[in-house]
Structure formats: C-alpha cells, structure tokens
Design an enzyme around this catalytic site. Sequence first.
Site, PDB file in Angstrom:
ATOM      1  N   ASP A  15       0.702  -1.194   0.112  1.00 52.07           N
ATOM      2  CA  ASP A  15       0.015  -0.147   0.067  1.00 52.07           C
ATOM      3  C   ASP A  15       0.724   1.427  -0.035  1.00 52.07           C
ATOM      4  O   ASP A  15       0.520   2.377   0.469  1.00 52.07           O
ATOM      5  CB  ASP A  15      -0.924  -0.026   1.266  1.00 52.07           C
ATOM      6  CG  ASP A  15      -1.751  -1.300   1.354  1.00 52.07           C
ATOM      7  OD1 ASP A  15      -2.135  -1.672   0.318  1.00 52.07           O
ATOM      8  OD2 ASP A  15      -1.707  -1.947   2.225  1.00 52.07           O
ATOM      9  N   GLU A  16       2.049   1.239  -0.619  1.00 52.99           N
ATOM     10  CA  GLU A  16       2.897   2.405  -0.765  1.00 52.99           C
ATOM     11  C   GLU A  16       2.396   3.343  -1.893  1.00 52.99           C
ATOM     12  O   GLU A  16       3.040   4.206  -2.013  1.00 52.99           O
ATOM     13  CB  GLU A  16       4.427   2.186  -0.796  1.00 52.99           C
ATOM     14  CG  GLU A  16       4.768   1.196   0.184  1.00 52.99           C
ATOM     15  CD  GLU A  16       4.889  -0.332   0.058  1.00 52.99           C
ATOM     16  OE1 GLU A  16       4.162  -0.585  -0.911  1.00 52.99           O
ATOM     17  OE2 GLU A  16       5.209  -1.172   0.853  1.00 52.99           O
ATOM     18  N   HIS A  43      -4.598  -2.353  -6.290  1.00 56.64           N
ATOM     19  CA  HIS A  43      -4.032  -1.270  -6.770  1.00 56.64           C
ATOM     20  C   HIS A  43      -5.131  -0.257  -7.071  1.00 56.64           C
ATOM     21  O   HIS A  43      -6.143  -0.598  -7.959  1.00 56.64           O
ATOM     22  CB  HIS A  43      -3.175  -1.634  -8.109  1.00 56.64           C
ATOM     23  CG  HIS A  43      -1.838  -2.058  -7.985  1.00 56.64           C
ATOM     24  ND1 HIS A  43      -1.324  -2.970  -8.746  1.00 56.64           N
ATOM     25  CD2 HIS A  43      -0.927  -2.214  -6.750  1.00 56.64           C
ATOM     26  CE1 HIS A  43      -0.029  -3.342  -8.168  1.00 56.64           C
ATOM     27  NE2 HIS A  43      -0.211  -2.840  -7.140  1.00 56.64           N
ATOM     28  N   THR A  44      -5.102   0.919  -6.600  1.00 58.97           N
ATOM     29  CA  THR A  44      -6.121   2.045  -6.996  1.00 58.97           C
ATOM     30  C   THR A  44      -5.358   2.935  -7.867  1.00 58.97           C
ATOM     31  O   THR A  44      -4.403   3.410  -7.522  1.00 58.97           O
ATOM     32  CB  THR A  44      -6.483   2.635  -5.735  1.00 58.97           C
ATOM     33  OG1 THR A  44      -6.938   1.592  -4.712  1.00 58.97           O
ATOM     34  CG2 THR A  44      -7.711   3.464  -5.831  1.00 58.97           C
TER      35      THR A  44
HETATM   36  P1  IMP Z   1      -2.281 -13.170   2.202  1.00 60.64           P
HETATM   37  O1  IMP Z   1      -1.182 -12.707   1.224  1.00 60.64           O
HETATM   38  O2  IMP Z   1      -3.839 -13.138   1.769  1.00 60.64           O
HETATM   39  O3  IMP Z   1      -2.057 -14.689   2.642  1.00 60.64           O
HETATM   40  O4  IMP Z   1      -2.139 -12.303   3.372  1.00 60.64           O
HETATM   41  C1  IMP Z   1      -1.056 -12.435   4.230  1.00 60.64           C
HETATM   42  C2  IMP Z   1      -0.684 -10.669   4.853  1.00 60.64           C
HETATM   43  O5  IMP Z   1      -0.248  -9.859   3.874  1.00 60.64           O
HETATM   44  C3  IMP Z   1      -1.888 -10.034   5.448  1.00 60.64           C
HETATM   45  O6  IMP Z   1      -1.004  -9.375   6.623  1.00 60.64           O
HETATM   46  C4  IMP Z   1      -2.373  -9.439   4.552  1.00 60.64           C
HETATM   47  O7  IMP Z   1      -3.025  -8.158   5.023  1.00 60.64           O
HETATM   48  C5  IMP Z   1      -0.946  -8.965   3.785  1.00 60.64           C
HETATM   49  N1  IMP Z   1      -1.326  -8.708   2.365  1.00 60.64           N
HETATM   50  C6  IMP Z   1      -1.259  -9.205   1.339  1.00 60.64           C
HETATM   51  N2  IMP Z   1      -1.523  -8.495   0.174  1.00 60.64           N
HETATM   52  C7  IMP Z   1      -1.357  -7.446   0.663  1.00 60.64           C
HETATM   53  C8  IMP Z   1      -1.253  -6.129  -0.336  1.00 60.64           C
HETATM   54  O8  IMP Z   1      -1.414  -6.234  -1.552  1.00 60.64           O
HETATM   55  N3  IMP Z   1      -1.168  -4.767   0.350  1.00 60.64           N
HETATM   56  C9  IMP Z   1      -1.310  -4.945   1.726  1.00 60.64           C
HETATM   57  N4  IMP Z   1      -1.310  -6.010   2.544  1.00 60.64           N
HETATM   58  C10 IMP Z   1      -1.065  -7.208   2.027  1.00 60.64           C
HETATM   59 MG    MG Z   2      -2.375  -2.341  -2.361  1.00 61.80          MG
END
Ligand code: IMP
Ligand code: MG
Length: 329
Positions: A15-16, A43-44
């Site tokens: 989310d950067e 992505h937004t």
């Molecule tokens: P998973 O990738 O759904 O297994 O989630 C594992 C961890 O990664 C969790 O803490 C999610 O919130 C985080 N996470 C996964 N994808 C993103 C992303 O694109 N942005 C921010 N956090 C993410």
């Molecule tokens: Mg994101």
Amino acid sequence: MIQFVTIVVGLAWGDEGKGKIVHALAPEYDMVCRWNGGANAGHTIYIDGKKYKTHLVPSGIFSGKKCIIGPGCVVNVDKFLDEISYLRSAGFDTSLVKVSPKAHIITEAHVRYDNYYLKEKLGTTGNGIAPCYSDKMMRRGVQAKNALPKEFLWDGQLSGRILCEGAQSVWLDIDHGTYPYVTSSSTLPYSACSLGFNHKDIGRVIGVAKIYDTKSGVDPEFPDELWGQELFDRIIEEGQEFGTTTGRKRKVNWLFLPKLVKAINLCGCDRVIINKCDVLEKIGHYRLYDEGSLIEYGSLEEMKNYIQKVLFEKTKITDVVFSSSKDGI
Ligand code: IMP
Ligand code: MG
C-alpha cells in the site's frame, strides 16, 4: 530480445502506491509484468479523475501495454475473468493480458481453507493465497495451462523494455518479513527473475515508500504505539488508508526510518519514491522514528531533508523523490 528491465518494489508492508508509479512509468515500456502473488494485491489508480481498482492485472493495462501475470503468480479463474470483464467494459484492451501457463490456480477449496483457518489467525486477505502456494510446493497444484482459456495463455516471450510491478512488499516477504504474518511469495526484486530473465538484465530498481507506515492485517512487529492515536485517525481519513482488497482500516504509525534503510539495502534500490507527503501536511505534524526515538520536525521540508540525508548516508540510492497523492510521480 530484452532491452532492459526496471523493477518497482514496495519498501514497507504494501500500500505504498506502487500502482500509481507503475502507471506513470508504463508509457516508456513495452511490457508490464507481475511476478508474485494474486488477487490479494490491490491497486487503486486515478485516470482523468476516474477511480479504477485492479487486483491481479498489472497497471500497464491502463496504458495499453502488454501485461503479463508470471509463473510465480497465483490465479483465481473467476476473479481473473471478472477483472477482465470489468476492464473491458471500462474500455481497456484486455487482449493484452496474458497469464503464464505455469502460474498456479487458486481453487474454491483454497479459498475456504484460508477463510476458515488463516484469515483470523494471520490476518490474511482470505483469497486462498497460502493454500495455493502450499499445493504448488507439494507438487499437486493445478497450473493455468490446464484451467484458463487458451486466448489468455502467455507464450513466454519477453522483449523490449520490461517493467515489473511488485505486489505486497518487503516486510510481507516469505523470507524477510515477520513470519508467519507474511504473504506466501517472494516480494523482493530478485524473485522478478522468475519471469524469465536473469539478474544482469535488471537495469533499475525503484523502491516505493510512504512518508508514514501502515499495515493491513496482523503483525506483532509493526510498531503499534498509541501515542498520537488521534493523529493516526486523521492520517487514515486524509490518506484514505483502507484496504483496496479487504476494505479494512489499516494500522498507522510514524515512519520507522531504520526499517526503510534496511528495505532499500535488501532490494538494491537505485531510486526511492516517498509517497503521500501531502497527508502529513494536511495534519500539520512531521514525525519519524530514528536512532531509537521519535523525532518531530517544524516543517515537511525539514523532515524531507533529514530523510534524504540519512538515505544518502546509509544506502546506495542516487535519487529520492518526495511525492504527493495527486502527483504522477
Ligand atoms: P495473504 O497474502 O492474503 O495470505 O495475506 C498475508 C498478509 O499479507 C496479511 O497481513 C495481509 O494483510 C497482507 N497482504 C497481502 N497482500 C497485501 C497487499 O497487497 N497490500 C497490503 N497487505 C497485503
Ligand atoms: Mg495495495
């Protein structure tokens, strides 16, 4: 023939604003590729004031570039086809989107397992990411070549100028993040080579950070100070810090500079872009953690100068760009 490869990588917990940077760079490239993850990413992107959201398709689609979902990615067929229809009806040329035949397929059972066993415990996005990668490693997974319509399959060719779009970020990396509160793929630039080029083809690594920290989901190591809580709520509002994929409110803290330095050095960045500086300007407080304490600055300028000085001293970057929510870069 590959001319050169540029990699855009997230330097924090996701989310950067990587999507925005990839969108701004895409016109100079021929192909935009994802090397990891699946629809857990979000992505937004704003184009002419209109908001678009993607989860799997690389942001190059908005610039009419060939978009590749690589062999290291995981694909939920229904979600993929939904995203294709959404993009097609918004007027984008979805025939440009190709998926590696070797990408792995997320099944309904993967999604069920993730939601039942992992979502609450680890704070996953519930997209079936971990169970799918787990089946891949057990060598009993289903590959895209056996599940997607032929028209979407990639012939494996990379040519011209290649832009790689990282998903998730350094501190969510399976090896470098806070295991088990990580995602199940490699988010660091070296793993972009899984797309089919070698490290010598990599010309530039661009790291993307934010001027404050946020985390979606659980991470006991995320600095979770309560001091300044009211200001964090304002950062959430001004910075719209809600998950693109889950809608969850993100946890916020002041920038932890030593972690940013470490992330830049792990990734071998040439250039760093620090996003959302306008959010701190809106709340009128300029703080970060460094040298074991919380430092407050009188102005954004002063804070930027400090960050630049530290990054030039402690990393090999040659350029740092401070950006606002509305800037292209
Ligand atoms: P998973 O990738 O759904 O297994 O989630 C594992 C961890 O990664 C969790 O803490 C999610 O919130 C985080 N996470 C996964 N994808 C993103 C992303 O694109 N942005 C921010 N956090 C993410
Ligand atoms: Mg994101």
